[in-house]
Design an enzyme around this catalytic site. Sequence first.
Site, PDB file in Angstrom:
ATOM      1  CD  GLU A  32       2.007  -1.573   0.983  1.00 35.84           C
ATOM      2  OE1 GLU A  32       0.798  -1.365   1.180  1.00 35.84           O
ATOM      3  OE2 GLU A  32       2.583  -1.233  -0.061  1.00 35.84           O
ATOM      4  CB  CYS A  34       3.901   1.738   1.926  1.00 36.32           C
ATOM      5  SG  CYS A  34       2.102   1.910   2.098  1.00 36.32           S
ATOM      6  CG  HIS A  44      -1.719   2.354   1.102  1.00 43.49           C
ATOM      7  ND1 HIS A  44      -0.742   2.811   0.252  1.00 43.49           N
ATOM      8  CD2 HIS A  44      -2.871   2.983   0.722  1.00 43.49           C
ATOM      9  CE1 HIS A  44      -1.268   3.678  -0.601  1.00 43.49           C
ATOM     10  NE2 HIS A  44      -2.553   3.811  -0.327  1.00 43.49           N
ATOM     11  CB  CYS A  60       2.842   4.289  -2.468  1.00 47.48           C
ATOM     12  SG  CYS A  60       2.306   4.553  -0.756  1.00 47.48           S
TER      13      CYS A  60
END
Lengths: 146, 146
Positions: free
Chosen positions: B58, B89, B56, B86
Amino acid sequence: MENIFTDEYFMKKALQEAEIAFEKDEIPVGAVIVVNNTVIARTHNLTELLHDVTAHAEMQAITSAANFLGGKYLKGCTLYVTLEPCQMCAGALYWSQISKIVFGASDEKRGYKTLGTQIHPKTEVISGVLEKECSALMTSFFQKKR
Amino acid sequence: MENIFTDEYFMKKALQEAEIAFEKDEIPVGAVIVVNNTVIARTHNLTELLHDVTAHAEMQAITSAANFLGGKYLKGCTLYVTLEPCQMCAGALYWSQISKIVFGASDEKRGYKTLGTQIHPKTEVISGVLEKECSALMTSFFQKKR
């Protein structure tokens, strides 16, 4: 013939990884990922060495296993990890759709169970495998640090 | 003189990253990490390209910023990300002790707020910056996929 490939068998492999972390002065958490009784990833915590909070054993194991398999989903795989996963790792395991998680020691403070992190509904979780050995390594580490 | 370094200014940088993800056929999420008005990490979602659920925007931004700073804690840093983080993260951001998180669009289904993921008590969170633009990119992506 007795099946040697028990949860204890693979948790011992994860413990060996945790011992390597201990020797490197990292918080001693180790992990392996297994598919069809074959270890496809073995990792240990490297947050200090890499200066990276994301370098937990489980995160590296997920990346490593996905590389091995050539796909991002870990269906059919089992993660063995010496400590209960944290929010971050449980969140990553959710995305991976891994079939089974087996952990040793519980983490009452930062573990995903206490913090209510959502695990994929198709993921089976087993806890307490070689719990004493996994806990003892953590206790020794933090005693050494004091 | 007017300060150009607003939250909108840096969210636009994150949106540019999200657009790069869109062009690569990745779920269009982009992120930047800023310290003292300087961008020290710019990343976008790469889960498809890398076959890795942990890739991801992040997560990459946290690793990248820590590499830049030479330490694992992101105190004094601000993350700008186009979509609400999410569980994974948010869990990573917890460990990083980042000072501020600014996100664009909310994620009612998989966002950390809905799922109750714990954020570090010292982390300030601001939401809804360039929300329309961030949401529109996501909507376009999923319409294209249908």
